[in-house]
Design an enzyme around this catalytic site. Structure first.
Site, PDB file in Angstrom:
ATOM      1  CG  PHE A 102      15.292  -2.663   2.857  1.00 56.46           C
ATOM      2  CD1 PHE A 102      16.145  -1.505   3.677  1.00 56.46           C
ATOM      3  CD2 PHE A 102      15.967  -3.346   2.030  1.00 56.46           C
ATOM      4  CE1 PHE A 102      17.571  -1.342   3.377  1.00 56.46           C
ATOM      5  CE2 PHE A 102      17.414  -3.313   1.849  1.00 56.46           C
ATOM      6  CZ  PHE A 102      18.349  -2.399   2.647  1.00 56.46           C
ATOM      7  CD  GLU A 113      -3.059  -0.936   0.158  1.00 57.27           C
ATOM      8  OE1 GLU A 113      -3.180   0.256  -0.445  1.00 57.27           O
ATOM      9  OE2 GLU A 113      -3.897  -1.951  -0.202  1.00 57.27           O
ATOM     10  N   GLY A 137       8.654  -3.449   0.017  1.00 60.24           N
ATOM     11  CA  GLY A 137       7.882  -3.740  -1.016  1.00 60.24           C
ATOM     12  C   GLY A 137       8.724  -4.058  -2.271  1.00 60.24           C
ATOM     13  CB  CYS A 193       1.990  -0.534   4.966  1.00 53.60           C
ATOM     14  SG  CYS A 193       3.893   0.322   4.776  1.00 53.60           S
TER      15      CYS A 193
END
EC number: 2.3.1.181
Length: 230
Positions: A163, A85, A151, A180
C-alpha cells in the site's frame, strides 16, 4: 515492540526505513519473498519507507494512462509484477510492503486486500477522519479523494508489494498520469485535512493498526547483510 490486542500473535519483523530507491526496495522484497518460499517458517515482515519520485506500472497496466513519453527518459518508470495500473511514489508518501505468509491468516486475496484497506481506515480514524471504500475499486478514499493505493503480488500464498498512503507528498507528479487508471476520482493527501502532518508521525499509527488488523506482534528490526543497496 507493537502488539495487537489479540492473544497468540504471529511475529512480524518491522523494518522502518527512510528514503529508498524503488529498485533497491523491489530487490529487497524479492529476496525476502524467495527466502520465505524456500522456508515458510520464517517470520513475516512489514517494510515501511518512502521512495524518491518514481512511476510504477502493474504487469498488465495500460500505458495509455501515462501522459508523458516513457521513451524520453525524463522520469523514472518501472513495470513490476504487482496488480493494478500506473501509480506514483515520492517523498511524503508512506509505502508499506508486507511480506506475509497468508497460510497463517486466510488464503483469500480479496480478504487480504480488504485487510490492507482496513489498516488505512483505522489510521485515518486516529486523526478523526472517516476513510471510505468504493465498490469495485481497491484503495481508500477521503471525501471522494483517493489517499491510499494498493497493489499486491502473491506467490505460493506469500505476499509482496502493498500500500501507498499519501501523507504530505508533492501532488504535481500525479498530474502526469491517470492514477490507478481512474479518471473521474481525484487523488488527495492527508495534509489537505491535517496541515503539517508528516510520514514520521504516521509511521507509528500505521504499524500499530497493522498489528491490530492482522493480529501480529511487530518486532522492530534492521535489515541483515543480504540487503545491500546497489
Amino acid at each position: 515492540m507493537i502488539r495487537s490486542k489479540e492473544p497468540h500473535n504471529n511475529l512480524c519483523l518491522l523494518y522502518n526505513q527512510g528514503l529508498m530507491p524503488y529498485l533497491d526496495a523491489h530487490r529487497w522484497q524479492r529476496s525476502l519473498l524467495n527466502e520465505r518460499i524456500h522456508d515458510p517458517s520464517l517470520d513475516d515482515v512489514l517494510i515501511l519507507l518512502e521512495h524518491p519520485p518514481v512511476y510504477t506500472l502493474g504487469q498488465g497496466s495500460n500505458s495509455d494512462f501515462i501522459k508523458f513519453d516513457i521513451d524520453q527518459g525524463e522520469y523514472d518508470v518501472h513495470r513490476v509484477e504487482r496488480g493494478g495500473e500506473v501509480t506514483y511514489h515520492c517523498p511524503g508518501q508512506l509505502v508499506g510492503y508486507p511480506i506475509l505468509n497468508l497460510q497463517r491468516y486466510r488464503k483469500d486475496l480479496h480478504w487480504y486486500l480488504r485487510q490492507l484497506e482496513e489498516v488505512i481506515i483505522r489510521v485515518l480514524t486516529v486523526y478523526g477522519l472517516q476513510g471510505e471504500r468504493i465498490p469495485a475499486f481497491t484503495g481508500v478514499w477521503l471525501q471522494g479523494r483517493k489517499v491510499a493505493a494498493i497493489g499486491i503480488k502473491v506467490s505460493r500464498w506469500i505476499t509482496m508489494h502493498g500500500f501507498a498512503l499519501n501523507v504530505c507528498p508533492d501532488m504535481k507528479g500525479f498530474e502526469r498520469i491517470v492514477p490507478c487508471g481512474i479518471s473521474d476520482k481525484p487523488v488527495g493527501s492527508l495534509a489537505e485535512w491535517i496541515p503539517g502532518i508528516t510520514c514520521q508521525e504516521v509511521r507509528f499509527y500505521v504499524a500499530q493498526c497493522f498489528a491490530e488488523v492482522f493480529g501480529v506482534e511487530l518486532i522492530e528490526s534492521q535489515p541483515q547483510d543480504f540487503f545491500r543497496p546497489e
